[in-house]
Enzyme design. Structure first.
Site, PDB file in Angstrom:
ATOM      1  N   HIS A 205       0.802  -1.228   0.000  1.00  0.00           N
ATOM      2  CA  HIS A 205       0.000   0.000   0.000  1.00  0.00           C
ATOM      3  C   HIS A 205       0.835   1.279   0.000  1.00  0.00           C
ATOM      4  CE1 HIS A 205       0.986  -0.112   4.253  1.00  0.00           C
ATOM      5  NE2 HIS A 205       0.608   1.142   4.331  1.00  0.00           N
TER       6      HIS A 205
HETATM    7  C1  UD1 Z   1      -2.285   5.498   5.716  1.00  0.00           C
HETATM    8  C2  UD1 Z   1      -1.006   5.998   6.375  1.00  0.00           C
HETATM    9  C3  UD1 Z   1       0.060   4.931   6.300  1.00  0.00           C
HETATM   10  C4  UD1 Z   1      -0.431   3.617   6.855  1.00  0.00           C
HETATM   11  C5  UD1 Z   1      -1.702   3.227   6.130  1.00  0.00           C
HETATM   12  C6  UD1 Z   1      -2.261   1.944   6.691  1.00  0.00           C
HETATM   13  C7  UD1 Z   1      -0.553   8.412   6.227  1.00  0.00           C
HETATM   14  C8  UD1 Z   1       0.280   9.437   5.559  1.00  0.00           C
HETATM   15  N1  UD1 Z   1      -0.489   7.168   5.692  1.00  0.00           N
HETATM   16  O1  UD1 Z   1      -1.995   5.316   4.342  1.00  0.00           O
HETATM   17  O2  UD1 Z   1       1.187   5.343   7.050  1.00  0.00           O
HETATM   18  O3  UD1 Z   1       0.563   2.642   6.682  1.00  0.00           O
HETATM   19  O4  UD1 Z   1      -2.669   4.278   6.316  1.00  0.00           O
HETATM   20  O5  UD1 Z   1      -3.390   1.530   6.009  1.00  0.00           O
HETATM   21  O6  UD1 Z   1      -1.213   8.717   7.189  1.00  0.00           O
HETATM   22  N2  UD1 Z   1      -9.364   4.822   1.488  1.00  0.00           N
HETATM   23  C9  UD1 Z   1     -10.585   4.204   1.433  1.00  0.00           C
HETATM   24  N3  UD1 Z   1     -11.172   3.845   2.622  1.00  0.00           N
HETATM   25  C10 UD1 Z   1     -10.608   4.080   3.826  1.00  0.00           C
HETATM   26  C11 UD1 Z   1      -9.369   4.725   3.851  1.00  0.00           C
HETATM   27  C12 UD1 Z   1      -8.750   5.077   2.694  1.00  0.00           C
HETATM   28  O7  UD1 Z   1     -11.121   3.981   0.362  1.00  0.00           O
HETATM   29  O8  UD1 Z   1     -11.205   3.731   4.853  1.00  0.00           O
HETATM   30  C13 UD1 Z   1      -8.697   5.181   0.208  1.00  0.00           C
HETATM   31  C14 UD1 Z   1      -8.944   6.620  -0.195  1.00  0.00           C
HETATM   32  O9  UD1 Z   1      -9.045   6.673  -1.566  1.00  0.00           O
HETATM   33  C15 UD1 Z   1      -7.680   7.323   0.209  1.00  0.00           C
HETATM   34  C16 UD1 Z   1      -6.642   6.233   0.029  1.00  0.00           C
HETATM   35  O10 UD1 Z   1      -7.307   5.022   0.358  1.00  0.00           O
HETATM   36  O11 UD1 Z   1      -7.432   8.446  -0.581  1.00  0.00           O
HETATM   37  C17 UD1 Z   1      -5.456   6.413   0.919  1.00  0.00           C
HETATM   38  O12 UD1 Z   1      -5.859   6.615   2.280  1.00  0.00           O
HETATM   39  P1  UD1 Z   1      -4.938   7.502   3.269  1.00  0.00           P
HETATM   40  O13 UD1 Z   1      -5.486   7.443   4.637  1.00  0.00           O
HETATM   41  O14 UD1 Z   1      -4.737   8.846   2.648  1.00  0.00           O
HETATM   42  O15 UD1 Z   1      -3.547   6.795   3.195  1.00  0.00           O
HETATM   43  P2  UD1 Z   1      -3.167   5.254   3.268  1.00  0.00           P
HETATM   44  O16 UD1 Z   1      -2.553   4.861   1.989  1.00  0.00           O
HETATM   45  O17 UD1 Z   1      -4.304   4.441   3.796  1.00  0.00           O
END
Ligand code: UD1
Length: 363
Positions: A205
């Site tokens: 991820h």
């Molecule tokens: C975040 C953390 C990362 C951690 C990871 C664990 C930061 C900078 N990154 O990354 O350190 O290892 O979580 O999972 O804080 N999304 C969904 N549903 C959700 C959450 C996210 O669809 O419940 C999708 C959204 O499109 C979002 C993307 O995933 O834009 C990324 O989510 P985000 O929280 O920005 O970062 P992660 O890649 O999950």
């Protein structure tokens, strides 16, 4: 004393669970749980609250996803009134996600003490957003609780004073040890028809791996070879899923008969899945630690790790993203010649109790 515990993203929930439970044993400590809503899907959030018996958050900021700046700012704006209303003695943050740094910054600016659990880890790679979050959070924290010796050394080198630094062990491992017996009862291997045969688990991820089609494609070159040997189970993070859809990579993935993309797994299913795997391939931080304790070979698909103890005493090998290196490390890992992991000091299931005792005495 009142402590606000902050959780926002999936890897935070298993760290907060034992802390909230340990605080409940101290009559002097009142703790409140704030969920920032950084992660919000059922499978990325609520499942963990239910399975780990965390109880509903007292406050949910509901910030959701957006760019780094927007998300961090949204968390700060929503969290400030919560701190003003509750007037806590301290705000406790875990890990290295955007919720961690955002809430630490709000607390520090309001003159509220900041407690960082999992402080001092460093990948020395500022292209990772987490590294920036770690450095900034540690710089404004009053209590720095560390999982491993390298973290203590990093903090000292950066000028943190010894009174702030505590080597206490690993709260994520507290949760693993507490719930492993229940995870044994998971039926995930049956539902994936895996019982009795070797298989690999893959998680990806990191933006540096999955948002870059060239790197992702290189990783798939290695996976293509591995899945000819054994099924590769790939619980795909929402970010990764979005990257796959609409890219030529999707057709490649669909063309690999033994690469099985599944929904993100719940905590208990995932522990069971890892615990029986022949090998785990990952770019996660926490999984490097969990496989160390589960004694399962782990190949870290990154150039570095902020958790060097997992390589020193554990079964983790940092292999990077070049297919030939991944394949060679995979063959070594499944040959049985791999390292015999030992558990790092203090990863004994009691880290949260140590943290609660220190805070009850010194806060
Ligand atoms: C975040 C953390 C990362 C951690 C990871 C664990 C930061 C900078 N990154 O990354 O350190 O290892 O979580 O999972 O804080 N999304 C969904 N549903 C959700 C959450 C996210 O669809 O419940 C999708 C959204 O499109 C979002 C993307 O995933 O834009 C990324 O989510 P985000 O929280 O920005 O970062 P992660 O890649 O999950």
């Amino acid at each position: 004393m009142k402590i606000i515990n902050v959780a926002g993203a999936r890897p935070n929930f298993m760290k907060i669970a034992p802390l909230a439970a340990a605080f409940a044993n101290f009559a002097r400590i009142e703790s409140i749980l704030v969920h920032t809503g950084q992660h919000y899907d059922e499978r990325m959030s609520q499942t963990f609250f239910r399975q780990l018996a965390i109880g509903q958050p007292d406050v949910n900021l509901g910030v959701g996803s957006s760019s780094h700046a927007s998300q961090t700012a949204a968390i700060m704006k929503a969290f400030e009134p919560v701190v003003l209303r509750h007037k806590p003695t301290a705000v406790l943050v875990v890990g290295d996600v955007n919720s961690t740094v955002a809430c630490a910054l709000v607390a520090a600016k309001l003159g509220v003490k900041v407690i960082h659990v999992e402080a001092g880890l460093r990948s020395f790679d500022k292209s990772m957003p987490e590294e920036i979050n770690r450095i900034l959070t540690d710089a404004i924290s009053d209590f720095l609780f560390c999982t491993e010796k390298s973290a203590v050394e990093n903090l000292r080198r950066e000028g943190a004073t010894d009174e702030k630094i505590f080597l206490v062990g690993n709260v994520m491992i507290d949760t693993l040890l507490a719930w492993k017996p229940k995870a044994e009862g998971s039926r995930i291997l049956d539902s994936l028809n895996l019982d009795g045969q070797p298989y690999a688990v893959l998680t990806l991820h990191r933006p540096g791996n999955v948002d870059d089609a060239e790197v992702f494609s290189r990783l798939l070159d290695a996976i293509e070879v591995i899945q000819r040997d054994m099924p590769v189970i790939f619980p795909a993070h929402p970010r990764t899923r979005k990257d796959i859809v609409g890219l030529p990579l999707r057709r490649r993935i669909e063309g690999m008969a033994n690469l099985r993309v599944i929904e993100p797994a719940g905590y208990l299913d995932f522990i069971k899945l890892m615990s029986r795997a022949a090998v785990v391939l990952t770019d996660s931080g926490g999984i490097q630690e969990e496989t160390t304790v589960l004694k399962v070979p782990c190949l870290t698909l990154r150039k570095n790790t902020e958790r060097p103890v997992t390589c020193e005493v554990g079964s983790n090998v940092v292999v990077g993203t070049r297919p030939e290196n991944i394949i060679a490390a995979y063959r070594e890992a499944v040959s049985g010649r791999g390292r015999k992991p030992k558990r790092p000091p203090l990863w004994d299931g009691h880290a949260a109790e140590r943290i609660a005792a220190i805070l009850a005495e010194r806060l």
